[in-house]
Design an enzyme around this catalytic site. Structure first.
Site, PDB file in Angstrom:
ATOM      1  N   ASP A 193      43.284  64.068  52.722  1.00 50.31           N
ATOM      2  CA  ASP A 193      44.723  63.872  52.596  1.00 50.31           C
ATOM      3  C   ASP A 193      45.451  65.155  52.981  1.00 50.31           C
ATOM      4  O   ASP A 193      44.868  66.248  52.980  1.00 50.31           O
ATOM      5  CB  ASP A 193      45.082  63.486  51.163  1.00 50.31           C
ATOM      6  CG  ASP A 193      46.529  63.032  51.042  1.00 50.31           C
ATOM      7  OD1 ASP A 193      46.882  62.058  51.732  1.00 50.31           O
ATOM      8  OD2 ASP A 193      47.301  63.655  50.309  1.00 50.31           O
ATOM      9  N   ILE A 252      52.498  68.578  51.200  1.00 54.23           N
ATOM     10  CA  ILE A 252      53.239  69.835  51.296  1.00 54.23           C
ATOM     11  C   ILE A 252      53.648  70.265  49.895  1.00 54.23           C
ATOM     12  O   ILE A 252      54.172  69.461  49.114  1.00 54.23           O
ATOM     13  CB  ILE A 252      54.488  69.671  52.192  1.00 54.23           C
ATOM     14  CG1 ILE A 252      54.062  69.345  53.633  1.00 54.23           C
ATOM     15  CG2 ILE A 252      55.336  70.941  52.177  1.00 54.23           C
ATOM     16  CD1 ILE A 252      55.215  69.034  54.566  1.00 54.23           C
ATOM     17  N   HIS A 253      53.403  71.524  49.576  1.00 53.42           N
ATOM     18  CA  HIS A 253      53.718  72.079  48.257  1.00 53.42           C
ATOM     19  C   HIS A 253      54.356  73.456  48.426  1.00 53.42           C
ATOM     20  O   HIS A 253      54.124  74.129  49.439  1.00 53.42           O
ATOM     21  CB  HIS A 253      52.445  72.233  47.415  1.00 53.42           C
ATOM     22  CG  HIS A 253      51.609  71.001  47.350  1.00 53.42           C
ATOM     23  ND1 HIS A 253      51.815  70.007  46.417  1.00 53.42           N
ATOM     24  CD2 HIS A 253      50.577  70.577  48.122  1.00 53.42           C
ATOM     25  CE1 HIS A 253      50.946  69.040  46.609  1.00 53.42           C
ATOM     26  NE2 HIS A 253      50.176  69.355  47.638  1.00 53.42           N
ATOM     27  N   ARG A 254      55.120  73.880  47.426  1.00 49.67           N
ATOM     28  CA  ARG A 254      55.604  75.259  47.467  1.00 49.67           C
ATOM     29  C   ARG A 254      54.468  76.181  47.029  1.00 49.67           C
ATOM     30  O   ARG A 254      53.775  75.926  46.038  1.00 49.67           O
ATOM     31  CB  ARG A 254      56.840  75.441  46.595  1.00 49.67           C
ATOM     32  CG  ARG A 254      56.607  75.498  45.107  1.00 49.67           C
ATOM     33  CD  ARG A 254      57.925  75.742  44.367  1.00 49.67           C
ATOM     34  NE  ARG A 254      57.714  76.084  42.970  1.00 49.67           N
ATOM     35  CZ  ARG A 254      58.303  75.476  41.950  1.00 49.67           C
ATOM     36  NH1 ARG A 254      59.136  74.477  42.171  1.00 49.67           N
ATOM     37  NH2 ARG A 254      58.069  75.863  40.716  1.00 49.67           N
ATOM     38  N   GLY A 264      50.791  61.022  41.637  1.00 51.93           N
ATOM     39  CA  GLY A 264      51.164  60.505  42.944  1.00 51.93           C
ATOM     40  C   GLY A 264      50.678  61.299  44.129  1.00 51.93           C
ATOM     41  O   GLY A 264      50.629  60.774  45.233  1.00 51.93           O
ATOM     42  N   GLU A 305      47.635  60.764  55.785  1.00 55.77           N
ATOM     43  CA  GLU A 305      48.916  60.729  56.497  1.00 55.77           C
ATOM     44  C   GLU A 305      48.863  61.336  57.899  1.00 55.77           C
ATOM     45  O   GLU A 305      49.820  61.174  58.669  1.00 55.77           O
ATOM     46  CB  GLU A 305      50.002  61.404  55.656  1.00 55.77           C
ATOM     47  CG  GLU A 305      50.488  60.579  54.468  1.00 55.77           C
ATOM     48  CD  GLU A 305      49.588  60.688  53.262  1.00 55.77           C
ATOM     49  OE1 GLU A 305      49.814  59.963  52.282  1.00 55.77           O
ATOM     50  OE2 GLU A 305      48.633  61.497  53.297  1.00 55.77           O
ATOM     51  N   GLU A 365      65.421  74.669  45.179  1.00 52.52           N
ATOM     52  CA  GLU A 365      64.794  73.381  45.438  1.00 52.52           C
ATOM     53  C   GLU A 365      65.819  72.399  45.999  1.00 52.52           C
ATOM     54  O   GLU A 365      67.013  72.670  46.031  1.00 52.52           O
ATOM     55  CB  GLU A 365      64.177  72.834  44.146  1.00 52.52           C
ATOM     56  CG  GLU A 365      62.973  73.637  43.648  1.00 52.52           C
ATOM     57  CD  GLU A 365      61.710  73.370  44.457  1.00 52.52           C
ATOM     58  OE1 GLU A 365      61.784  72.629  45.459  1.00 52.52           O
ATOM     59  OE2 GLU A 365      60.645  73.899  44.087  1.00 52.52           O
TER      60      GLU A 365
END
Length: 491
Positions: free
Chosen positions: A165, A168-170, A187, A233, A289
């Site tokens: 998979d 995207i994360h900070r 999720g 994705e 954010e």
């Protein structure tokens, strides 16, 4: 002749001659707050503090402390630009991505010599290895917890390698070989894989891929139920370009990287260890954010130990995003539109014509749904459409329902319906005590103790601006003469 391969450089080559889409500068810029501070005025848009505007993406060629690195910001900070990048009408991007989800093209693995991201390799075992000197990650504001990788696509797999998979994360640079990563609970497939590794007390190999074709970065933001656990994705990006994404084996970890990235960081998510997000600054803040506010520093981020940094040889491009900018709207909002269209097409086919997640909601908190009522049996179907959207996407907070004669991409037209086709005591639906996005600062018990028991709960709103079917004739807009050649009067 071989097919030209899609990557960030091909995309930039297509748009660089259009001044509304691209601008570059050789002025010296500091990545510590100044770079984002400048782009805020030029093209950030979204929910960024005013003044801001929709403008070109910017390439900063002269970055203080990083003489060989370029920094790109705002590539997707315009829906119209995203449409041009994908060679599609910007108003039908949701439909376009929906088709991509339904017609996936899986990635392929290429050899080392076909992976430009491995042209230059820095390993953590090198004596001079230091992320803070290798990765030109900007800070958005002077109060950020540190330099952030904001658009790094994390690629990971389940322990048995049966599922992979991208998300995207900070990620904040905490030390010379350490990142703190915020993986939002629930999720996210990478989070599920990380939990699996943590229960086994084993480090999880990952790659972080930066500087990518927007087909990858936008595709990576799809979530369940549209892309359930096991759906990679990268298949969406392949469908968007009708060309499989190319992967290459990692050099220091048992995981693959995106071969045509500008940068890749290899490493491991460390099991059963956490780090304070602002351990170096103690500002109490993370970074701005998407709702437009500074996020609170997390006291217990998961830890990534970086084992290598690889990048292209010719002035590699570090890509970055301002959290509340229009770019987040494109990356989060357009896939959500596609997901809502897919869901409603299955449940109530033909009744939701189009969907738009506008900048006012950061791409996640608000959606506008264009409804088609064909006969009296369709009256009320619009509210069921809203409930379908809420049931699938817990982060959604506000739904506007409008008729098919309303331009959902024009907020003046949308708000016009609220003034002429809406009565608050009849057309307002409030749903209390539901879950929503934890970054909404109004979702705390002290704000609304009667409905919010725990942080992250919310009351949700449906504004029904559709005309009752039996009254449609009384709400026909003024009809003007149709003039086909009207553009000749502008010549």
């Amino acid at each position: 002749m071989s097919e030209e391969l899609w990557d960030l450089r091909k995309v930039l080559a297509e748009i660089k001659n259009n001044p509304t889409d691209y601008h570059e500068t050789d002025e010296l810029i500091d990545p510590n707050a100044e770079l984002s501070g400048v782009y805020r005025y030029i093209g950030a848009g979204g929910t960024v503090e005013r003044p801001t505007q929709e403008g070109p993406t910017m390439m900063f060629n002269n970055v203080k402390g990083f003489p060989d690195t370029r920094v790109l910001m705002g590539l997707q900070a315009s829906r119209r630009r995203v449409g041009r990048i994908f060679h599609q009408d910007y108003k039908t991007l949701g439909h376009f991505l929906n088709k991509a989800v339904l017609n996936p093209i899986s990635p392929v693995t290429v050899s080392e010599e076909d992976a430009p991201v491995h042209e230059v390799v820095h390993k953590a075992t090198d004596s001079d290895f230091d992320l803070r000197k290798l990765v030109a990650a900007p800070t958005n504001t002077p109060y950020d917890a540190g330099p952030y990788i904001t658009i790094g696509v994390v690629l990971g797999s389940s322990m048995d390698k049966s599922m992979s998979d991208v998300t995207i994360h900070r990620m904040v640079i905490e030390d010379k070989d350490t990142l703190g990563v915020y993986i939002m609970p629930g999720g996210r497939h990478i989070g599920a894989f990380a939990e699996e590794y943590e229960k086994a007390d084993k480090p999880m190999p990952i790659t972080i891929n930066i500087g990518l074709d927007p087909a990858i970065t936008i595709g990576a933001t799809f979530e369940p139920p549209t892309t359930p656990l096991g759906y990679n994705e990268l298949d969406i990006a392949g469908a968007i370009r009708n060309q499989p994404v190319q992967l290459v084996r990692g050099l220091t970890v048992d995981e693959k990287a995106i071969a045509r990235s500008e940068y890749t960081l290899e490493g491991y998510i460390v099991p059963n260890e956490r780090i304070q997000e602002d351990i170096n600054t103690h500002t109490g803040k993370a970074m701005p954010e998407f709702p437009g506010y500074d996020g609170d520093a997390n006291p217990a981020l998961q830890i990534i130990k970086v084992t290598a940094v690889t990048h292209r040889k010719d002035h590699p491009i570090m890509q970055s995003v301002i959290g509340p900018s229009e770019e987040h709207v494109s990356m989060a909002g357009i896939p959500t539109e596609a997901s809502i269209l897919q869901l409603t097409d299955k449940a109530i086919p033909g009744k939701v014509l189009n969907v738009y997640n506008p900048p006012a909601g950061g791409g996640k908190l608000m959606t506008i749904m264009q409804i088609h009522k064909e006969n009296e049996a369709d009256e009320g179907i619009q509210r069921q459409a809203a409930l379908l959207a809420f049931s699938a996407f817990k982060e959604l907070k506000t739904v506007f329902l409008v008729d098919e004669d309303v331009d959902i991409f024009d907020m003046n037209d949308v708000v016009w319906t609220i003034n002429t086709r809406f009565q608050a005591d009849k057309d307002l639906m409030v749903l209390s005590g539901m879950r929503n996005h934890p970054l909404d600062p109004s979702e705390r018990p002290e704000y609304d103790p009667k409905s919010i028991r725990f942080r992250g709960m919310s009351s949700k709103l449906v504004v029904d601006g559709t005309v009752p079917f039996d009254m449609k004739a009384q709400f026909e807009r003024a009809q003007f003469m149709k003039v086909k050649d009207w553009e000749k009067y502008l010549k």
